[in-house]
Structure formats: C-alpha cells, structure tokens
Design a protein around this motif. Structure first.
Motif, mmCIF file in Angstrom:
data_model
loop_
_atom_site.group_PDB
_atom_site.id
_atom_site.type_symbol
_atom_site.label_atom_id
_atom_site.label_comp_id
_atom_site.label_asym_id
_atom_site.label_seq_id
_atom_site.Cartn_x
_atom_site.Cartn_y
_atom_site.Cartn_z
ATOM 1 N N TYR A 102 -2.270 2.890 9.417
ATOM 2 C CA TYR A 102 -2.132 2.801 7.952
ATOM 3 C C TYR A 102 -0.794 2.180 7.560
ATOM 4 O O TYR A 102 -0.735 1.310 6.680
ATOM 5 C CB TYR A 102 -2.276 4.202 7.353
ATOM 6 N N TYR A 103 0.294 2.619 8.210
ATOM 7 C CA TYR A 103 1.617 2.078 7.901
ATOM 8 C C TYR A 103 1.680 0.578 8.205
ATOM 9 O O TYR A 103 2.243 -0.200 7.430
ATOM 10 C CB TYR A 103 2.709 2.784 8.715
ATOM 11 N N ALA A 104 1.121 0.175 9.343
ATOM 12 C CA ALA A 104 1.160 -1.236 9.736
ATOM 13 C C ALA A 104 0.358 -2.097 8.757
ATOM 14 O O ALA A 104 0.787 -3.192 8.371
ATOM 15 C CB ALA A 104 0.610 -1.399 11.150
ATOM 16 N N PHE A 105 -0.807 -1.601 8.353
ATOM 17 C CA PHE A 105 -1.686 -2.352 7.453
ATOM 18 C C PHE A 105 -1.082 -2.466 6.051
ATOM 19 O O PHE A 105 -1.198 -3.505 5.395
ATOM 20 C CB PHE A 105 -3.053 -1.667 7.380
ATOM 21 N N SER A 106 -0.424 -1.389 5.612
ATOM 22 C CA SER A 106 0.109 -1.349 4.248
ATOM 23 C C SER A 106 1.571 -1.758 4.160
ATOM 24 O O SER A 106 2.116 -1.893 3.052
ATOM 25 C CB SER A 106 -0.062 0.061 3.657
ATOM 26 N N GLY A 107 2.237 -1.943 5.320
ATOM 27 C CA GLY A 107 3.648 -2.315 5.320
ATOM 28 C C GLY A 107 4.550 -1.221 4.794
ATOM 29 O O GLY A 107 5.497 -1.476 4.040
ATOM 30 N N THR A 108 4.285 0.016 5.195
ATOM 31 C CA THR A 108 5.061 1.163 4.735
ATOM 32 C C THR A 108 5.689 1.904 5.913
ATOM 33 O O THR A 108 5.452 1.580 7.068
ATOM 34 C CB THR A 108 4.179 2.131 3.928
ATOM 35 N N GLU A 109 6.505 2.926 5.596
ATOM 36 C CA GLU A 109 7.193 3.738 6.606
ATOM 37 C C GLU A 109 7.936 2.850 7.621
ATOM 38 O O GLU A 109 8.722 2.005 7.223
ATOM 39 C CB GLU A 109 6.209 4.696 7.291
ATOM 40 N N SER A 110 7.645 3.001 8.910
ATOM 41 C CA SER A 110 8.366 2.252 9.937
ATOM 42 C C SER A 110 8.086 0.754 9.896
ATOM 43 O O SER A 110 8.762 -0.031 10.562
ATOM 44 C CB SER A 110 8.020 2.804 11.333
#
Length: 330
Positions: A102-110
């Motif tokens: 989810y983070y990688a797809f949305s460009g969030t968190e790490s």
C-alpha cells in the motif's frame, strides 16, 4: 591475421547466441509459447524466514502443474526490496506485506517523496502477520494506554513495524512523545533488552508464534498486550490493509487467554504486465495444489481461497481476478 580475427568474431557470436538462448525470460506466454519455457522468479526473503520455504513450495507447484513454466525461489531482503523488484520488472512474483504494498503504491510512509509504484498488482493474500505488543510482567502494562511513560521498542527506523507502531498509537490518541522513550530496535535487539529489563515493552509484526517472543517467554515473565476491537476497526477504516485477528491462548508461555490484535497480511505481488493467462494458471495451481505448501510449512494452512482477497490493498491482476470470479471469491 584475417583468419584469426574471423575466428574471434565467430566465437564471440556463438557466445552471445548462447547467452541470449539462456535468457531468463524467453517467453511470457506459458504453454502457448511454442515449446519455449517461461521463467518465473519468486522473490522471497532470507533463508531462515517464512517467505523462503513457502516460495520454494510454490515453485514446486508451478513447475509441476503449469505447462511451460520453470520457477525458482530467490532469497532476498524481503518486503521492501521485493516490491522494488516487481516494479522494475526484475521478478515475476514477490512476497510482500500488504501494508508495504500500500505504501509503495500510494507513495506514503517509507516511500514518501518517491515515485509511486503503480505498475504492480495483487495476486493473492496469504497469511496474517500480527502486530504483537509484548511487555514484561513487572512493567504493569496491560493496555496500549499503559505504554505512556514507558521504554518501548518500536522497530527499525522506516520499517513496517515502526509504521504499525505510529498508527496503533494514533488510534489511541498517542504519539511517541507519550512514551517515556521510543527505542528503534530490531526483533533480536528488542528480545535481548526485554530479557534484561532494559525496556518495558516491544512491538513486533510477524507470524505467530514468533521465535523472538518465544525465546523471551522461556526465561522471563511476559504479557501480550491486546488491541481493542474498536481501535482495530478505526485502524482498518484509515488504513485498508489492517484486519482483526486473535493470538490463541497458550501461543506463548504464560499466556492464559486469547489476545485480540491487529494484523497486516503477507501477500503475493506481480507486475501489471504479467501475461493474463499465465497469472490465471499460476493462481489456479497455487490454491488447487496448496497441500504442497502445507506439507512444507505450518503457515500453509492459512493460505485459503476464501481469504485470498481479504485485506487486498491494490488492484488485483486480471488473470488472478478471473480465477477468483470463477470460484465466487469476493
């Protein structure tokens, strides 16, 4: 001299021909590729972890049940490395935690500030990796709110665990400032400091039983701290990858009751441009031959068709979706 040069050129041409003939991606068309092999790389994790043996079992299934496929499990640095390999087209299937996906797809968190990895698709959800809050009995910690003013291990900087901690605390109206001290520690470091009572509690995100927790429980009195159902529902509303699970009583020494907690899921991620028929056949064989996985590792029991889409954080690959539609999986 001319003959010598010609010979060198001939040898070079033969070598280049052999290299091309051994290319790991001769075809992506499966059994429709005129006899050519389709090479499938499965990115897993370290040899001592769970992803690697599961990946080996899946490779065996694919090799024996999908025409034209040669699959191999590759040891990697796990989720964060794997998601990058898929996005770059350097692997065909990868094990990844669904929160990292989810983070990688949305460009969030790490992945904040980095280019979004929107060329990835989901193949299947596998098994839960539980957010475990483990405290020493002497700390008096029995709830998340009791972590206020305590020394707490929160995972490595930028890790999935550390993101889980921030999100769980936020659901309880807390931040790191509410803790006495937030220590960025790995699983093993956290386990050692719990045993030595250098910290009061630690967050770990992993399948159960987690060896680091089991080890601590053998020599120290510990408490597994629950996360209330309403807080998990709030987490799931804010972050679509969370689910509610139970750590069964007796999982760890001294644990006398079931413990409710939040979990992320281990999942399989594939490239957006993976051949649709191939994705269908890989997904079909994964579930219809999953006994091979069960025989390899106990986590194989958690890989079930009726939960294959539970907690899916991104769009499902059309080939996999076709199989789920045939089976009525939602």
């Amino acid at each position: 001299m001319l003959k010598k040069v010609s010979s060198i050129l001939l040898v070079s041409a033969l070598v280049m021909s052999l290299i091309a003939g051994c290319s790991p991606k001769q075809s992506t068309g499966g059994s429709e590729s005129g006899g050519k092999k389709t090479y499938i790389s499965i990115a897993t994790g370290g040899p001592a972890g769970t992803y690697y043996p599961l990946g080996g079992a899946m490779a065996k299934i694919f090799n024996e049940n999908v025409d034209g496929v040669t699959a191999n499990a590759q040891s990697t640095g796990a989720s964060i490395e794997n998601i990058g390999l898929v996005s770059k087209g350097e692997t065909e299937i990868a094990f990844v935690q669904n929160d990292i996906t989810y983070y990688a797809f949305s460009g969030t968190e790490s992945f904040e500030g980095k280019e979004k990895m929107e060329n990835i698709r989901g193949m299947a959800m596998l098994y839960p990796e539980l957010v475990q809050i483990v405290a020493t009995s002497s700390s008096g910690i029995k709830s998340v709110e009791d972590l206020k003013g305590k020394k707490v291990a929160i995972g490595a900087p930028g890790s999935g665990v550390e993101a889980n901690v921030r999100q769980v605390l936020a659901a309880h109206g807390m931040t790191y400032d509410d803790l006495g001290k937030a220590d960025f520690l790995s699983f093993n470091e956290a386990a050692d400091q719990l045993k030595n009572k250098q910290i009061d509690a630690a967050f770990l995100t992993a399948g159960v039983p987690t060896s680091a927790v089991t080890e601590v429980a053998q020599t120290s009195d510990i408490v597994v701290v629950p996360i209330a159902s309403e807080k998990i529902a709030q987490l799931a509303k804010d972050y679509p990858f969370y689910t509610e699970v139970v750590i069964p009583k007796g999982t760890y020494k001294g644990q006398e009751a079931d413990i409710t907690t939040a979990a992320v899921m281990a999942m399989l991620v594939v490239p957006e441009d993976l051949d649709e028929d191939l994705a269908y056949n890989l997904t079909k064989s994964l579930f219809e031959k999953r006994q091979v996985i069960i025989d390899t590792h106990t986590r194989g029991n958690d890989i079930q068709l009726d939960t294959a889409l539970k907690g899916m954080p991104i769009e499902v690959h059309p080939g996999s979706q076709r199989y789920y539609d045939e089976k009525g999986v939602k």
